[in-house]
Design an enzyme around this catalytic site. Structure first.
Site, PDB file in Angstrom:
ATOM      1  N   ALA A 251     -18.607 -76.881 -72.779  1.00 45.00           N
ATOM      2  CA  ALA A 251     -17.446 -77.184 -73.613  1.00 45.00           C
ATOM      3  C   ALA A 251     -16.177 -76.933 -72.815  1.00 45.00           C
ATOM      4  CB  ALA A 251     -17.471 -76.321 -74.869  1.00 45.00           C
ATOM      5  N   LYS A 252     -15.091 -77.426 -73.357  1.00 47.16           N
ATOM      6  CA  LYS A 252     -13.800 -77.289 -72.661  1.00 47.16           C
ATOM      7  C   LYS A 252     -13.471 -75.822 -72.373  1.00 47.16           C
ATOM      8  CE  LYS A 252     -13.001 -81.650 -72.711  1.00 47.16           C
ATOM      9  NZ  LYS A 252     -12.679 -82.485 -73.839  1.00 47.16           N
TER      10      LYS A 252
END
Ligand code: GLU
Length: 318
Positions: A251-252
């Site tokens: 994920a970011k």
């Protein structure tokens, strides 16, 4: 050899190659996991003589500017596509036509349940886990009329006649999974993803769907829907996701995980492609090198555990 699909033209039947596709949601920048899946989908298509299409799944989660950034990033890693980019938001009449056909066949019903009610309701005794329990399936006309007058927005659901469906996946083999009364049109009037993807793949001649294996559980529903609509079921390959070092989906928040973030840290696009290729067991430094030796039988079946801080370190110099 490439799959072919026969279409007729004024000159008689013409054999068209089938197509693969990548269909991102324009909700933000693609991360390395998304780019790796795109590279795989591209290599699956190109290595089998198929066209490769790009479709933007923009019925929801749209961030302004994200689409162009995604296209630029795909180009930067050497993923190219055929024909114009297609956007789902421009194809609403196609989805409505498919919904109409299902409705005309008596295969739909209105559902007034809120998300909360669905979560609270016990799953049907023999239904698949997490499946819609069918609360609104048997509403009488008068109950439905009452709920409408209460102003509840109604979603439209499929009246599924099976509870399971089997698909074949190039990496997972035979996969049998649950089918429930999937939403076809959401309460806000927007066609649902499961319907749109089926309609689009068939309309675009997509006969090979390569995507992340988080979507494998949705695939029996989609294949069943295609069958009900009399559409061909594509071949599937659900590829392993990229995980962070804690084993969770990349994920970011895991750090510098987008191409732009990697470039800002000093990596080149070639280094990023090399890292993606290495995760696929290849020493390629470009998409064309990856394609030259692409062999689906040698693809890893396990997720790629990405150590963002270690793997892509470029120059040791400051
Ligand atoms: N748009 C979906 C996503 O980004 C993928 C749809 C598909 O490949 O079927 O998760």
């Amino acid at each position: 050899m490439a799959d072919v699909r026969t279409t007729s033209s004024t000159d008689g039947p013409v054999a068209e190659p089938g197509a693969g596709r990548y269909a991102p949601s324009p909700s933000g920048d693609l991360h390395l996991g998304n780019l790796r899946t795109a590279l795989l989908a591209w290599a699956f298509a190109r290595s089998t003589g198929r066209r490769f299409l790009l479709r933007i799944d923009d019925l929801d989660r749209v961030r302004p500017g994200a689409e162009q950034r995604q296209l630029d990033d795909l180009t930067a890693i050497g993923v190219d596509w055929d024909g114009p980019v297609v956007r789902q938001s421009e194809r609403l009449p196609w989805y409505e036509a498919a919904i109409e056909r299902l409705a005309a066949a008596g295969l739909t019903y209105e559902c007034f349940c809120t998300r909360r009610e669905i979560q609270k309701a016990a799953t049907a005794p023999h239904g698949p886990m997490g499946a819609y329990p069918g609360t609104c399936r048997t509403l009488s006309d008068s109950e439905r009329a009452r709920l409408r007058t209460e102003g509840r927005p109604a979603a439209l659901r499929l009246r599924a006649t099976v509870t399971e469906f089997e698909v074949r996946d190039e990496l997972h083999g035979r996969y049998r999974g649950p089918v429930d009364d999937v939403v076809l049109r959401r309460g806000d009037g927007v066609p649902a993803y499961n319907l749109a993807v089926v309609v689009d793949d068939a309309a675009q001649g997509v006969d090979q769907v390569v995507r992340g294996d988080d979507l494998l559980p949705s695939t029996p529903r989609q294949a069943y829907l295609a069958t009900l609509l009399g559409l061909p079921v594509p071949s599937y390959a659900h590829v392993p996701l990229v995980l962070n070092t804690q084993g969770r989906r990349l994920a970011k928040r895991d750090g510098a995980v987008t191409l732009r973030e990697r470039l800002a840290l000093g990596n080149t696009p070639e280094e990023v492609v090399s890292a993606l290729a290495a995760s696929l067991g290849s020493t390629a430094t470009s998409s064309s090198e990856l394609l030259a030796c692409f062999d689906t039988r040698r693809l890893p079946r396990e997720p790629w555990i990405l150590d963002v801080h270690g793997l892509l370190r470029s120059s040791p110099c400051p």
